[in-house]
Design a protein around this motif. Structure first.
Motif, short mmCIF file in Angstrom:
data_model
loop_
_atom_site.label_atom_id
_atom_site.label_comp_id
_atom_site.label_asym_id
_atom_site.label_seq_id
_atom_site.Cartn_x
_atom_site.Cartn_y
_atom_site.Cartn_z
N ASP A 34 0.80 -1.23 0.00
CA ASP A 34 0.00 0.00 0.00
C ASP A 34 0.83 1.28 0.00
O ASP A 34 0.29 2.37 0.20
N GLY A 35 2.13 1.18 -0.22
CA GLY A 35 2.93 2.39 -0.23
C GLY A 35 4.41 2.11 -0.03
O GLY A 35 4.85 0.95 0.00
N ILE A 36 5.17 3.19 0.12
CA ILE A 36 6.63 3.11 0.24
C ILE A 36 7.07 3.83 1.51
O ILE A 36 6.61 4.93 1.80
N ASP A 37 7.96 3.19 2.26
CA ASP A 37 8.64 3.87 3.36
C ASP A 37 10.04 4.22 2.88
O ASP A 37 10.81 3.33 2.50
N TYR A 38 10.36 5.50 2.90
CA TYR A 38 11.62 6.00 2.36
C TYR A 38 12.52 6.42 3.53
O TYR A 38 12.09 7.16 4.43
N VAL A 39 13.76 5.92 3.54
CA VAL A 39 14.69 6.22 4.63
C VAL A 39 15.96 6.81 4.04
O VAL A 39 16.59 6.20 3.17
N ARG A 40 16.32 8.00 4.50
CA ARG A 40 17.57 8.64 4.06
C ARG A 40 18.60 8.48 5.18
O ARG A 40 18.31 8.73 6.35
N ILE A 63 26.41 8.66 12.07
CA ILE A 63 25.94 7.62 11.18
C ILE A 63 24.56 7.19 11.63
O ILE A 63 24.34 6.89 12.80
N GLY A 64 23.60 7.18 10.71
CA GLY A 64 22.26 6.75 11.08
C GLY A 64 21.20 7.33 10.17
O GLY A 64 21.47 7.75 9.05
N ILE A 65 19.98 7.35 10.66
CA ILE A 65 18.83 7.83 9.89
C ILE A 65 18.71 9.33 10.00
O ILE A 65 18.68 9.90 11.09
N VAL A 66 18.65 9.99 8.86
CA VAL A 66 18.47 11.44 8.80
C VAL A 66 16.99 11.78 8.67
O VAL A 66 16.48 12.72 9.29
N GLU A 67 16.29 11.00 7.86
CA GLU A 67 14.89 11.29 7.57
C GLU A 67 14.18 10.00 7.18
O GLU A 67 14.77 9.13 6.54
N SER A 68 12.95 9.86 7.57
CA SER A 68 12.12 8.75 7.12
C SER A 68 10.71 9.26 6.89
O SER A 68 10.21 10.10 7.62
N LYS A 69 10.08 8.75 5.85
CA LYS A 69 8.73 9.22 5.50
C LYS A 69 8.02 8.15 4.69
O LYS A 69 8.64 7.31 4.04
N THR A 70 6.69 8.20 4.73
CA THR A 70 5.86 7.28 3.95
C THR A 70 5.37 7.97 2.69
O THR A 70 4.92 9.13 2.75
N LEU A 71 5.49 7.29 1.56
CA LEU A 71 5.13 7.85 0.26
C LEU A 71 4.08 6.97 -0.42
O LEU A 71 3.98 5.77 -0.12
N PRO A 72 3.32 7.51 -1.34
CA PRO A 72 2.37 6.69 -2.10
C PRO A 72 3.10 5.73 -3.04
O PRO A 72 4.27 5.94 -3.38
N SER A 73 2.41 4.71 -3.47
CA SER A 73 3.02 3.69 -4.33
C SER A 73 3.52 4.24 -5.64
O SER A 73 4.47 3.71 -6.23
N ASP A 74 2.91 5.31 -6.13
CA ASP A 74 3.31 5.88 -7.42
C ASP A 74 4.31 7.03 -7.26
O ASP A 74 4.50 7.83 -8.18
N SER A 75 4.96 7.12 -6.12
CA SER A 75 5.92 8.19 -5.88
C SER A 75 7.08 8.12 -6.87
O SER A 75 7.49 7.04 -7.30
N THR A 76 7.60 9.28 -7.24
CA THR A 76 8.75 9.35 -8.15
C THR A 76 10.06 9.57 -7.39
O THR A 76 11.09 9.86 -8.00
N GLU A 77 10.02 9.43 -6.08
CA GLU A 77 11.23 9.58 -5.26
C GLU A 77 12.29 8.56 -5.71
O GLU A 77 11.97 7.41 -6.03
N THR A 78 13.55 8.98 -5.76
CA THR A 78 14.63 8.07 -6.14
C THR A 78 15.37 7.60 -4.89
O THR A 78 15.44 8.30 -3.89
N ALA A 79 15.91 6.38 -4.98
CA ALA A 79 16.67 5.81 -3.87
C ALA A 79 17.83 5.00 -4.42
O ALA A 79 17.78 4.53 -5.56
N ASP A 80 18.89 4.86 -3.62
CA ASP A 80 20.03 4.04 -4.04
C ASP A 80 19.64 2.57 -4.17
O ASP A 80 20.20 1.83 -4.97
N LEU A 81 18.68 2.18 -3.34
CA LEU A 81 18.27 0.78 -3.29
C LEU A 81 16.79 0.69 -2.96
O LEU A 81 16.29 1.43 -2.12
#
Length: 317
Positions: A34-40, A63-81
């Motif tokens: 139902d969506g994407i959890d994005y962790v920077r 070293i650690g988490i800078v930001e985390s957020k939930t995005l919709p499934s059709d998000s255009t956010e880019t990630a390394d992995l």
């Protein structure tokens, strides 16, 4: 009750492999039905930033988490992995440590992820139930993530004792790095060290030396000599120790021995099999500095740090 992204953060941060994932990628997207959890993340070395850090004599960022957020499934956010998993299994891992049964990992171009990075993710979300990780992770994942997954040079080994000395060319701030692999083997022997995350594995450390190009062959020879000495005497070398040369000055260099200190900008501990280990760094000191080190090694180490020497001291000074 924690929500999904809070549980995800908790699982990441509690894993002994999380720091090494941070040193490898800057962002991870976790795909659910139902969506994407994005962790920077922060912790991956950046050449320009690293040079400035050392020029100022400072340590690297947290070293650690800078930001985390939930995005919709059709998000255009880019990630390394990108990591795809079943949400219910994430909760099972959090509640009773049941490993996730299946993960699908891709890079932005839908290509397979770097194998070692993929394995880091597996260690976090598919940990062994018995809590014992493969001993091969020490070189492949721990050293790999610290030294950009370059192939090390094997410069010395004792097959009978499963003990190696590896060299990583320009592994840190342009310096070559010598590091042992084997002193923290579970069957190596007992240790006086204690770690926040668990018991020490073997002696609880691996030895390390940073080479700045000055008389590298002599320092490499001395490093191997101390590794052999440790193995022959079964006497561990701990941070805060000093290693004095019997003849006052080491032939070929203006040094009287070494002090043993922590490695700056490196992890305080890392997993080995069913325990933990750290890095003990050897830094060459003059005969005069050795006399001060006999009173307190860290007085000498602090002077090096104040002068901008990070993990080493130039032989001519």
């Amino acid at each position: 009750m924690l929500n999904r992204i809070e549980i995800l953060e908790q699982i990441l941060e509690q894993s002994p492999y999380f720091e090494f994932l941070c040193r490898t990628v800057e962002s991870v997207g976790f795909i659910f039905a139902d969506g994407i959890d994005y962790v920077r993340l922060t912790g991956k070395p950046q050449p320009q930033t690293t040079e400035l850090i050392h020029a100022l004599g400072l340590e690297s960022s947290e070293i650690g988490i800078v930001e985390s957020k939930t995005l919709p499934s059709d998000s255009t956010e880019t990630a390394d992995l990108w990591v795809e998993m079943v949400e219910a299994e994430l909760y099972l891992l959090s509640q009773n440590k049941t490993p996730v049964s299946k993960l699908r990992m891709t890079t932005p171009n839908q290509q397979k992820a770097v194998p070692q990075v993929e394995t880091l993710i597996q260690r976090i979300f598919m940990p062994p139930l018995e809590g014992t990780y493969p001993l091969s992770d020490r070189i492949e994942l721990i050293y790999g993530s610290l030294f950009q997954f370059q192939e090390p040079q094997f410069i010395w080994q004792n097959d009978q004792q499963n003990l190696l000395v590896l060299k990583y060319k320009q592994g840190y701030a342009g310096m070559d790095i010598l590091v042992t692999a084997g002193l923290s083997d579970p069957d190596r022997g007992s240790s006086d060290l204690e770690f926040d995350s668990g018991s020490a594995s073997g002696y609880g450390y691996e030895l390390m030396m940073f080479l700045a190009g000055e008389e590298e062959a002599v320092l490499q020879r001395e490093f191997i000599s101390w590794v052999q000495h440790t193995e022959q005497t079964k006497r561990p070398i701990y941070q805060g120790d000093y290693l004095e040369y019997a003849g006052d000055q080491i032939p070929g260099i203006p040094s009287g021995g070494f002090i043993v200190v922590p490695a700056i900008d490196f992890p305080e501990e890392f997993p080995v099999a069913d325990g933990f280990s750290t890095f003990n760094t050897l830094i060459a000191v003059t005969p005069a500095e050795m006399q001060t080190a006999k009173e307190d090694v860290f007085i000498v180490a602090d002077e090096f740090f104040e002068k901008g020497y990070i993990n080493y001291a130039p032989l001519s000074r």
